[in-house]
Design a protein around this motif. Structure first.
Motif, PDB file in Angstrom:
ATOM      1  N   LEU A 194     -20.408  29.580  17.263  1.00 26.56           N
ATOM      2  CA  LEU A 194     -20.081  29.814  18.671  1.00 26.56           C
ATOM      3  C   LEU A 194     -18.745  29.180  19.027  1.00 26.56           C
ATOM      4  CD1 LEU A 194     -21.164  30.845  21.493  1.00 26.56           C
ATOM      5  CD2 LEU A 194     -21.906  28.476  21.858  1.00 26.56           C
ATOM      6  N   CYS A 195     -17.909  29.927  19.760  1.00 22.35           N
ATOM      7  CA  CYS A 195     -16.658  29.407  20.309  1.00 22.35           C
ATOM      8  C   CYS A 195     -16.844  29.124  21.794  1.00 22.35           C
ATOM      9  CB  CYS A 195     -15.520  30.411  20.143  1.00 22.35           C
ATOM     10  SG  CYS A 195     -14.791  30.454  18.508  1.00 22.35           S
ATOM     11  N   VAL A 196     -16.460  27.925  22.216  1.00 22.47           N
ATOM     12  CA  VAL A 196     -16.478  27.552  23.627  1.00 22.47           C
ATOM     13  C   VAL A 196     -15.037  27.451  24.102  1.00 22.47           C
ATOM     14  CG1 VAL A 196     -17.180  25.838  25.330  1.00 22.47           C
ATOM     15  CG2 VAL A 196     -18.641  26.297  23.342  1.00 22.47           C
ATOM     16  N   ASP A 197     -14.672  28.274  25.072  1.00 25.89           N
ATOM     17  CA  ASP A 197     -13.299  28.299  25.556  1.00 25.89           C
ATOM     18  C   ASP A 197     -13.138  27.528  26.866  1.00 25.89           C
ATOM     19  OD1 ASP A 197     -10.627  28.913  26.142  1.00 25.89           O
ATOM     20  OD2 ASP A 197     -11.181  30.768  27.139  1.00 25.89           O
ATOM     21  N   SER A 198     -13.829  27.957  27.919  1.00 29.48           N
ATOM     22  CA  SER A 198     -13.543  27.402  29.232  1.00 29.48           C
ATOM     23  C   SER A 198     -14.678  27.695  30.201  1.00 29.48           C
ATOM     24  CB  SER A 198     -12.239  28.006  29.773  1.00 29.48           C
ATOM     25  OG  SER A 198     -12.313  29.427  29.802  1.00 29.48           O
ATOM     26  N   VAL A 199     -14.535  27.109  31.408  1.00 27.44           N
ATOM     27  CA  VAL A 199     -15.429  27.376  32.531  1.00 27.44           C
ATOM     28  C   VAL A 199     -14.581  27.894  33.682  1.00 27.44           C
ATOM     29  CG1 VAL A 199     -16.936  26.330  34.269  1.00 27.44           C
ATOM     30  CG2 VAL A 199     -17.168  25.697  31.849  1.00 27.44           C
ATOM     31  N   LEU A 200     -15.035  28.966  34.306  1.00 23.22           N
ATOM     32  CA  LEU A 200     -14.270  29.597  35.394  1.00 23.22           C
ATOM     33  C   LEU A 200     -15.066  29.538  36.687  1.00 23.22           C
ATOM     34  CD1 LEU A 200     -11.962  31.438  36.507  1.00 23.22           C
ATOM     35  CD2 LEU A 200     -13.353  33.398  35.759  1.00 23.22           C
ATOM     36  N   PHE A 235     -12.947  19.574  43.961  1.00 18.10           N
ATOM     37  CA  PHE A 235     -11.794  20.391  44.357  1.00 18.10           C
ATOM     38  C   PHE A 235     -11.932  20.799  45.825  1.00 18.10           C
ATOM     39  CE2 PHE A 235      -9.220  24.273  44.517  1.00 18.10           C
ATOM     40  CZ  PHE A 235      -8.069  23.826  43.892  1.00 18.10           C
ATOM     41  N   PRO A 236     -10.810  20.911  46.562  1.00 12.87           N
ATOM     42  CA  PRO A 236     -10.865  21.318  47.975  1.00 12.87           C
ATOM     43  C   PRO A 236     -11.005  22.831  48.128  1.00 12.87           C
ATOM     44  CG  PRO A 236      -8.590  20.859  47.370  1.00 12.87           C
ATOM     45  CD  PRO A 236      -9.432  20.508  46.164  1.00 12.87           C
ATOM     46  N   PHE A 237     -12.165  23.356  47.810  1.00 11.55           N
ATOM     47  CA  PHE A 237     -12.392  24.791  47.943  1.00 11.55           C
ATOM     48  C   PHE A 237     -12.366  25.198  49.417  1.00 11.55           C
ATOM     49  CE2 PHE A 237     -14.554  23.834  43.913  1.00 11.55           C
ATOM     50  CZ  PHE A 237     -14.003  24.821  43.093  1.00 11.55           C
ATOM     51  N   PRO A 238     -11.675  26.287  49.764  1.00 14.52           N
ATOM     52  CA  PRO A 238     -11.760  26.814  51.128  1.00 14.52           C
ATOM     53  C   PRO A 238     -13.161  27.377  51.398  1.00 14.52           C
ATOM     54  CG  PRO A 238      -9.844  27.698  49.961  1.00 14.52           C
ATOM     55  CD  PRO A 238     -10.703  27.021  48.946  1.00 14.52           C
ATOM     56  N   VAL A 239     -13.464  27.587  52.661  1.00 11.38           N
ATOM     57  CA  VAL A 239     -14.761  28.148  53.042  1.00 11.38           C
ATOM     58  C   VAL A 239     -14.971  29.491  52.339  1.00 11.38           C
ATOM     59  CG1 VAL A 239     -16.101  29.081  54.962  1.00 11.38           C
ATOM     60  CG2 VAL A 239     -14.773  26.976  55.268  1.00 11.38           C
ATOM     61  N   GLY A 240     -16.154  29.677  51.757  1.00 13.39           N
ATOM     62  CA  GLY A 240     -16.453  30.926  51.070  1.00 13.39           C
ATOM     63  C   GLY A 240     -17.550  30.734  50.034  1.00 13.39           C
ATOM     64  N   THR A 241     -17.829  31.797  49.286  1.00  9.92           N
ATOM     65  CA  THR A 241     -18.833  31.781  48.225  1.00  9.92           C
ATOM     66  C   THR A 241     -18.129  31.896  46.879  1.00  9.92           C
ATOM     67  OG1 THR A 241     -20.459  32.843  49.677  1.00  9.92           O
ATOM     68  CG2 THR A 241     -20.904  32.895  47.317  1.00  9.92           C
ATOM     69  N   TYR A 242     -18.550  31.073  45.927  1.00  6.16           N
ATOM     70  CA  TYR A 242     -17.911  31.015  44.613  1.00  6.16           C
ATOM     71  C   TYR A 242     -18.963  31.137  43.508  1.00  6.16           C
ATOM     72  CZ  TYR A 242     -13.994  29.247  47.341  1.00  6.16           C
ATOM     73  OH  TYR A 242     -12.996  29.116  48.277  1.00  6.16           O
ATOM     74  N   SER A 243     -18.553  31.728  42.386  1.00  4.17           N
ATOM     75  CA  SER A 243     -19.428  31.853  41.216  1.00  4.17           C
ATOM     76  C   SER A 243     -18.826  31.082  40.057  1.00  4.17           C
ATOM     77  CB  SER A 243     -19.614  33.326  40.829  1.00  4.17           C
ATOM     78  OG  SER A 243     -20.306  34.033  41.838  1.00  4.17           O
ATOM     79  N   LEU A 244     -19.714  30.550  39.201  1.00  8.84           N
ATOM     80  CA  LEU A 244     -19.277  29.763  38.048  1.00  8.84           C
ATOM     81  C   LEU A 244     -19.726  30.450  36.763  1.00  8.84           C
ATOM     82  CD1 LEU A 244     -19.271  25.923  37.759  1.00  8.84           C
ATOM     83  CD2 LEU A 244     -20.227  27.272  35.876  1.00  8.84           C
ATOM     84  N   TYR A 245     -18.819  30.509  35.773  1.00  8.66           N
ATOM     85  CA  TYR A 245     -19.076  31.199  34.507  1.00  8.66           C
ATOM     86  C   TYR A 245     -18.634  30.321  33.331  1.00  8.66           C
ATOM     87  CZ  TYR A 245     -18.949  35.340  37.566  1.00  8.66           C
ATOM     88  OH  TYR A 245     -19.151  36.248  38.575  1.00  8.66           O
ATOM     89  N   PHE A 246     -19.356  30.440  32.209  1.00  7.32           N
ATOM     90  CA  PHE A 246     -18.912  29.903  30.930  1.00  7.32           C
ATOM     91  C   PHE A 246     -18.305  31.038  30.116  1.00  7.32           C
ATOM     92  CE2 PHE A 246     -21.525  26.252  31.866  1.00  7.32           C
ATOM     93  CZ  PHE A 246     -20.963  25.217  31.121  1.00  7.32           C
TER      94      PHE A 246
END
Length: 288
Positions: A278-284, A179-190
């Motif tokens: 366990l339910c798996v919904d998404s990744v953010l 993905f073309p993320f703009p400059v910055g810091t990002y966090s990933l979650y399940f």
């Protein structure tokens, strides 16, 4: 007599006070001046101030005001969303004559891409994109084996359904996004939940029948990026009946000229015991 009386009135009538010029107010400010103030405010504040007067209303729609709220590579985001627009006309969502305010409004709404397995929108606080990926866009070990996994419909997911694990020896969920993320810091979650969401008499309940094994060994989370960044974390899954965002880690985008590829996983592959419920919904992925 008449002329004398008129002269008497002129003599007796006090002179009129000099006209007082009207006071200068906010409505007299040039729109360019108002706009130079609005660029320092967030979108919610700009929209509220648009109701002050005509000058604020005009300035609140100025392109230079809203361009300051868009990510620096918003053209790339528009192209990415339009190209993935599920076969629709590529100009349907973002025609060429859109003003910057309308572009911001449309990017701020969840835009579905990749056959509705992903949603993209701008974070209201930072103006940078968030990416949400459905379990349908992930690789889940054994997902097609109905003895262990099932897909259940629920209003608790933005995608309308989640993957539910009854029991397994080997639990692994993998995914990747470019993905073309703009400059910055990002966090990933399940986003996962212990227990199966259900409704009884219109009330939300959680079926905990199959929950087991998550307190024996921790779940391991990993991410890696195309420019060599890595993050590893692990934790025990707790709090049955509530959706939790388990943080995998963060990554930094230093230039936005090319898309960033991010790979990630969630696993508990100790085969000395089973685990389930366990339910798996998404990744953010969201800006930090």
């Amino acid at each position: 007599m008449g002329s004398g009386f008129s002269s008497f009135l002129v003599i007796c009538t006090p002179p009129s006070p000099p006209a007082v010029p009207p006071e200068t107010g906010l409505g007299d400010l040039p729109e360019s001046v108002v706009g130079s103030v609005l660029v320092h405010l967030n979108p919610q504040q700009i929209c509220r101030l648009a109701a002050v007067n005509r000058a604020f209303r005009g300035a609140s729609s100025a392109d230079f005001v809203w361009e300051s709220k868009l990510p620096e590579n918003y053209d790339s985001l528009i192209s990415w969303i339009s190209d993935e627009d599920d076969g629709d006309d590529s100009n349907a969502k973002f025609p060429s004559n859109l003003c910057k305010k309308d572009i911001y409004a449309r990017l701020s709404q969840p835009n579905s891409i990749d056959e509705d397995t992903k949603k993209v929108w701008l974070h209201k606080g930072t103006g940078k994109p968030c990416v949400l990926m459905s379990f349908n866009g992930l690789s889940i070990t054994g997902i097609d084996d109905r003895r262990y996994w099932s897909r259940i419909s629920t209003e608790e997911s933005r995608f309308g359904s989640v993957a539910y694990l009854q029991q397994t020896w080997w639990f692994e969920v993998d995914g990747e996004v470019e993905f073309p993320f703009p400059v910055g810091t990002y966090s990933l979650y399940f986003r996962v939940q212990l227990g199966r969401p259900e409704k009884q008499f219109g009330w939300r309940v959680c079926n905990r029948e199959h929950i087991h094994g998550w307190d024996i060994k921790p779940v391991r989370f990993q991410l890696s990026t195309s420019d060599g960044q890595q993050a590893i974390s692990q934790c025990y899954l707790t709090t049955p009946g509530a959706w939790n965002l388990y943080r995998v880690g963060s990554f930094v985008v230093e230039e936005s000229r090319s898309p960033m590829k991010v790979k990630f996983s969630m696993m508990q592959i100790d085969c000395t015991h089973t685990k389930g419920g366990l339910c798996v919904d998404s990744v953010l992925i969201c800006p930090k």
